[in-house]
Scaffold this active site. Structure first.
Site, PDB file in Angstrom:
ATOM      1  N   SER A 118       0.823  -1.210   0.000  1.00 24.85           N
ATOM      2  CA  SER A 118       0.000   0.000   0.000  1.00 24.85           C
ATOM      3  C   SER A 118       0.854   1.255   0.000  1.00 24.85           C
ATOM      4  O   SER A 118       1.965   1.271   0.549  1.00 24.85           O
ATOM      5  CB  SER A 118      -0.852  -0.013   1.271  1.00 24.85           C
ATOM      6  OG  SER A 118      -1.486   1.224   1.453  1.00 24.85           O
ATOM      7  N   TYR A 142      -1.720   0.018  10.459  1.00 21.00           N
ATOM      8  CA  TYR A 142      -2.043  -0.639   9.193  1.00 21.00           C
ATOM      9  C   TYR A 142      -0.859  -0.524   8.222  1.00 21.00           C
ATOM     10  O   TYR A 142      -0.377  -1.522   7.678  1.00 21.00           O
ATOM     11  CB  TYR A 142      -3.309  -0.029   8.565  1.00 21.00           C
ATOM     12  CG  TYR A 142      -3.478  -0.451   7.129  1.00 21.00           C
ATOM     13  CD1 TYR A 142      -3.826  -1.762   6.815  1.00 21.00           C
ATOM     14  CD2 TYR A 142      -3.243   0.440   6.074  1.00 21.00           C
ATOM     15  CE1 TYR A 142      -3.949  -2.172   5.490  1.00 21.00           C
ATOM     16  CE2 TYR A 142      -3.362   0.044   4.760  1.00 21.00           C
ATOM     17  CZ  TYR A 142      -3.706  -1.258   4.473  1.00 21.00           C
ATOM     18  OH  TYR A 142      -3.807  -1.660   3.157  1.00 21.00           O
ATOM     19  N   LYS A 146       1.884  -3.514   6.723  1.00 21.30           N
ATOM     20  CA  LYS A 146       2.204  -3.779   5.307  1.00 21.30           C
ATOM     21  C   LYS A 146       3.714  -3.681   5.068  1.00 21.30           C
ATOM     22  O   LYS A 146       4.284  -4.489   4.329  1.00 21.30           O
ATOM     23  CB  LYS A 146       1.449  -2.788   4.412  1.00 21.30           C
ATOM     24  CG  LYS A 146      -0.053  -3.028   4.368  1.00 21.30           C
ATOM     25  CD  LYS A 146      -0.377  -4.295   3.578  1.00 21.30           C
ATOM     26  CE  LYS A 146      -1.853  -4.637   3.579  1.00 21.30           C
ATOM     27  NZ  LYS A 146      -2.153  -5.865   2.814  1.00 21.30           N
TER      28      LYS A 146
END
Ligand code: UDP
Length: 326
Positions: A118, A142, A146
């Protein structure tokens, strides 16, 4: 039979589109999904195996049954706000779950993975547009989850020869209504479906999260990339790895930025309806501008997004939305 690819999270928004792209390329997607966020109706190009990426026994059984030659790894939790409130959930599922998956790949001899990364791994970028060399400094759990997986991939590659590609998506958007696929999150937090809901009176209004950013119209600018184009990039990444191409990361975006107000205007045009708008405060952790330099994907993967116009992307989302609520 055709080559099999294990697709974790293949019942989700981007994963289901990738399954369709695999099938069109003559590959058989084996969907591995716990259906926490995925939808059974989105699995139509191969078998669905229910399971958790953290469940090693279940993974081993599915891998032994189907003998996939590669993994597309989409399965992850993806709510930024929730990741701040409950980081354990994100590190457990996204990081520990992926570790279990990587160990299963290592022990069962699956040589390649394409991973859903991402632009959230960049945090607030130092310069624009964002290239793969832009320093990665994620600003929420988050994004960190990743980035940690990208780092694990590099280590597993060095130690065990697993080839990997990390695809760093910018803002996935749009749908493939002809294939019966589109965005359907519960709860929905993404801008375009929320604006479509407001346009159709399914919610009172859409709130613009911040109008005082240092951008042309004061609202955040994002690079919206069509989900079908993202799907296509996975097939190209797999082919490159299978052909002996080296591991690495690629930005996937259109190199064009659109403000929140521009998205709202495009939805009004696509639907012919006025969108009720409320101006609200900034959302925590939102960088003002995120725009991709996807030159590397273009040159090394041969990836060219078909959708370059926001209006066209939003038309596909509007068509799907209308069909879903017909
Ligand atoms: N946004 C907004 N109102 C909303 C949801 C999102 O103004 O109800 C803005 C958000 O601040 C961001 C952009 O829309 O600038 C895209 O947000 P989204 O959650 O769709 O994707 P993200 O950029 O967070 O991955």
């Amino acid at each position: 039979g055709s080559a099999r690819v294990l697709v974790t999270g293949g019942a989700g928004y981007i994963g289901s589109h990738a399954c369709r792209a695999l099938a069109e390329a003559g590959l058989l997607p084996i969907v591995y999904d716990n259906l926490v966020f995925g939808h059974e109706w989105a699995v139509k190009w191969g078998p669905l195996e229910r399971g958790d990426i953290g469940d090693r026994d279940r993974l081993d059984a599915v891998i032994r049954q189907h003998r996939p030659e590669a993994v597309l790894h989409f399965a992850a939790f993806a709510y930024v706000g929730e990741s701040v409130a409950d980081p354990g959930r994100y590190y457990r599922n996204n990081v520990a779950g992926t570790l279990t998956l990587l160990e299963a790949m290592r022990d069962n001899g699956i040589p390649r993975m394409v991973f859903s990364s991402s632009c959230a791994t960049y945090g607030i970028p130092r310069s624009l547009p964002i290239t793969e060399a832009t320093p990665q400094n994620p600003i929420n759990p988050y994004g960190r989850s990743k980035l940690m997986v990208e780092q694990m991939l590099a280590d597993f590659s060095r130690a065990h020869g697993i080839g990997w590609t990390a695809l760093r998506y910018f803002n996935a958007a749009g749908a493939c209504p002809q294939a019966g696929l589109g965005e359907c999150h519960t709860p929905e937090t993404h801008l375009i479906p929320l604006v479509l809901d407001a346009a159709r009176g399914l919610r009172e209004a859409v709130t613009i999260c911040g109008t005082d950013y240092d951008t042309e119209d004061g609202t955040c600018v994002r690079d919206y990339v069509h989900v079908g184009d993202l799907a296509e990039a996975h097939v190209k990444a797999l082919a490159r790895l299978a052909g002996g191409g080296g591991s690495g990361a690629y930005n996937l975006g259109t190199n064009r930025g659109h403000s929140v107000r521009a998205v709202i205007a495009a939805v009004e045009t696509a639907t012919g309806r006025k969108v009720p708008v409320v101006e609200g405060p900034r959302r925590e952790g939102d960088p003002a501008v995120l725009v991709a330099d996807a030159t590397r994907a273009r040159t090394e993967l041969g990836w060219t997004p078909r959708f370059t116009e926001l209006a066209r992307i939003i038309e596909t989302a509007a068509e799907w939305h209308a069909r879903m609520h017909a």
